[in-house]
Design a protein around this motif. Structure first.
Motif, short mmCIF file in Angstrom:
data_model
loop_
_atom_site.label_atom_id
_atom_site.label_comp_id
_atom_site.label_asym_id
_atom_site.label_seq_id
_atom_site.Cartn_x
_atom_site.Cartn_y
_atom_site.Cartn_z
N ALA A 1 7.57 4.33 4.67
CA ALA A 1 7.44 5.70 4.14
C ALA A 1 8.79 6.41 4.12
O ALA A 1 9.12 7.14 3.18
N MET A 2 9.61 6.16 5.17
CA MET A 2 10.95 6.76 5.21
C MET A 2 11.81 6.24 4.07
O MET A 2 12.51 7.01 3.39
N GLU A 3 11.76 4.92 3.84
CA GLU A 3 12.57 4.33 2.77
C GLU A 3 12.14 4.88 1.40
O GLU A 3 12.96 5.06 0.51
N LEU A 4 10.85 5.14 1.26
CA LEU A 4 10.34 5.69 0.00
C LEU A 4 10.59 7.20 -0.10
O LEU A 4 10.27 7.81 -1.12
N LYS A 5 11.13 7.79 0.98
CA LYS A 5 11.31 9.24 1.08
C LYS A 5 9.97 9.96 0.88
O LYS A 5 9.86 10.96 0.17
N GLN A 6 8.95 9.40 1.51
CA GLN A 6 7.60 9.98 1.40
C GLN A 6 6.99 10.21 2.78
O GLN A 6 5.81 9.95 3.00
N MET A 7 7.82 10.74 3.67
CA MET A 7 7.34 11.02 5.03
C MET A 7 6.21 12.05 5.03
O MET A 7 5.43 12.12 5.98
N ASP A 8 6.15 12.86 3.99
CA ASP A 8 5.09 13.89 3.95
C ASP A 8 3.70 13.27 3.79
O ASP A 8 2.70 13.97 3.95
N ARG A 9 3.63 11.97 3.49
CA ARG A 9 2.32 11.30 3.37
C ARG A 9 1.80 10.81 4.71
O ARG A 9 0.65 10.40 4.80
N VAL A 10 2.65 10.82 5.74
CA VAL A 10 2.27 10.20 7.02
C VAL A 10 1.55 11.20 7.91
O VAL A 10 2.07 12.29 8.20
N LEU B 1 0.84 -1.21 0.00
CA LEU B 1 0.00 0.00 0.00
C LEU B 1 0.86 1.25 0.00
O LEU B 1 0.59 2.22 -0.71
N CYS B 2 1.93 1.23 0.80
CA CYS B 2 2.84 2.40 0.84
C CYS B 2 3.47 2.63 -0.52
O CYS B 2 3.58 3.77 -0.98
N ALA B 3 3.88 1.54 -1.17
CA ALA B 3 4.64 1.66 -2.42
C ALA B 3 3.75 1.93 -3.63
O ALA B 3 4.12 2.71 -4.51
N ARG B 4 2.58 1.31 -3.68
CA ARG B 4 1.77 1.41 -4.91
C ARG B 4 0.77 2.56 -4.90
O ARG B 4 0.33 3.00 -5.96
N SER B 5 0.37 3.02 -3.73
CA SER B 5 -0.56 4.15 -3.69
C SER B 5 0.23 5.43 -3.44
O SER B 5 1.34 5.39 -2.91
N THR B 6 -0.32 6.55 -3.85
CA THR B 6 0.32 7.83 -3.54
C THR B 6 -0.49 8.57 -2.47
O THR B 6 -0.18 9.71 -2.12
N ARG B 7 -1.53 7.94 -1.95
CA ARG B 7 -2.43 8.61 -1.02
C ARG B 7 -1.82 8.69 0.39
O ARG B 7 -0.84 8.03 0.69
#
Ligand SMILES: [Zn+2]
Length: 397
Positions: A272-281, A246-252
């Protein structure tokens, strides 16, 4: 404590000076090089060093006494019902208690605990509009509650979403808590909602209480709601590989809740940290719930994610403030000119082993709250719920 609207007729100017540590709520720069905030009529007008900002003619001055100031916390996932009462555990005063835990804004994920909740289309629309109006007008402890979150049911058509939006409804309750359990129908309704500016959240994981049901990653991905509600389960989490997918395939948005699986919360954060997408949390309590009412739930999550998830305390605060505000399109959650003047003052708790506030959080302790301000007005002095702050701020004028 109710806010007195009659007092707002003349202009008010709040000056907060002598701030020891100012947390911005913004992941891009979580600590501000400033010791003073000025707010006029409930809006921040200046942030900086005291010598550089206009502190004259204040109607209220707060001496922060070198303690920490952060934006008021946002609980992204609550289940209010009516007034300051929850039937889930039959408690009164829960919202005011959360304000004593630093929460100044709440977002409803559905008024689903309402006894006799209507499930026919006209009934669910009426209840949503009522809840939006009632919580807009009634603010226990001064807390802003964005409620009126209808749960989608079979039989709803596009015009229902148009009508709800026109009536002031801005959010859907958790998809999956009503009769719509298939991705195809849910996706269609979420799209209609989005078309009219209504944001959606989906329940993720096993059933919360008898009567709700499993929502797995396929349903979450197909529905494509704006917020993946309690990605760490509420309380029962999906298998690890489904969470990481879910973390990897969705951008929500990825919502982590207090009343979820704590190990799964750490997995979602790490992913989320590994994906560098902490702003989604973003963070919520998912309460009141079977596990009760948690006035310190958001603080406990911040401390959990910082101490066991190994993120700096100042970043953990961003998840519960600026991140949520951006994703929920709220004008609070950041210390910046133009933003809502809602603040929580904290210091390390008395006798914490931490060297300072952030160190105490990184060591797993809770902060002590010394004051809560909402819309430029004091809602609480020393919190009645947190461990006592070592130093508390003071209104000096
Ligand atoms: Zn849920």
């Amino acid at each position: 404590m109710a806010h007195d609207d009659s007092a707002k007729t003349s202009s008010s100017k709040l000056v907060i000076r002598n701030i020891g540590l100012l947390l911005s709520g913004d992941l891009a720069s979580p600590i501000l090089d400033a010791d003073t905030i000025v707010a006029v009529d409930g809006r921040i007008t200046a942030v900086g060093r005291e010598k550089d900002v206009d502190t004259t003619q204040a109607t209220m001055t707060v001496d922060a006494k070198r303690t920490t100031v952060a934006p008021g916390l946002i609980d992204s996932h609550v289940h209010p019902v009516c007034g300051d009462w929850t039937p889930r555990q039959n408690q009164l005063g829960w919202i005011d208690s959360y304000m004593n835990g630093g929460v100044t804004t709440m977002v409803s994920a559905g008024e689903v605990h309402t006894p006799g909740r209507p499930k026919d289309v006209v009934g669910l629309k009426a209840m949503a509009i009522f809840a939006q109006r009632a919580f807009h007008a009634y603010r226990p402890g001064g807390v802003k509650i964005y409620a009126g979150a209808p749960v989608i049911e079979h039989g709803m058509v596009e015009d229902d979403f148009k009508e709800l939006a026109a009536a002031g409804v801005t959010i859907l309750g958790e998809v999956g808590l009503g009769s719509v359990k298939d991705g195809k129908t849910a996706r269609q309704m979420v799209r209609w909602a989005r078309k009219y500016g209504i944001q959606s959240t989906i329940h993720t994981g096993g059933p919360s209480i008898p009567g709700s049901s499993l929502i797995d990653k396929d349903m979450v991905l197909e529905t494509d709601a704006d917020v993946i509600g309690h990605v760490n389960g509420g309380h029962t989490a999906l298998p690890d590989e489904q969470i990481t997918e879910l973390c990897a395939r969705s951008t929500r948005a990825l919502e982590i809740v207090h009343n979820g699986n704590e190990r799964a919360a750490l997995l979602a954060l790490r992913t989320a940290m590994e994906l560098k997408q902490m702003d989604r949390v973003i963070l919520g309590t998912d309460s009141p719930a079977g596990s009760g009412v948690q006035p310190l739930g958001i603080l406990r999550l911040i401390s959990l994610l910082s101490s066991l998830g190994n993120i700096p305390g100042e970043q953990a605060f961003c998840l519960a403030t600026g991140n949520t505000a951006k994703i929920r399109r709220l004008d609070c959650g950041l210390i910046a000119p133009g933003r809502e003047a809602s603040f929580v003052f904290m210091d390390k708790a008395q006798h914490s082993a931490g060297k300072n506030l952030l160190d105490s959080i990184q060591k797993g302790d809770l902060p002590g709250i010394g004051m809560v301000i909402i819309d430029g007005a004091v809602s609480a002095h020393r919190s009645r719920n947190t461990p006592p702050a070592t130093v508390a701020p003071e209104v000096v004028k």
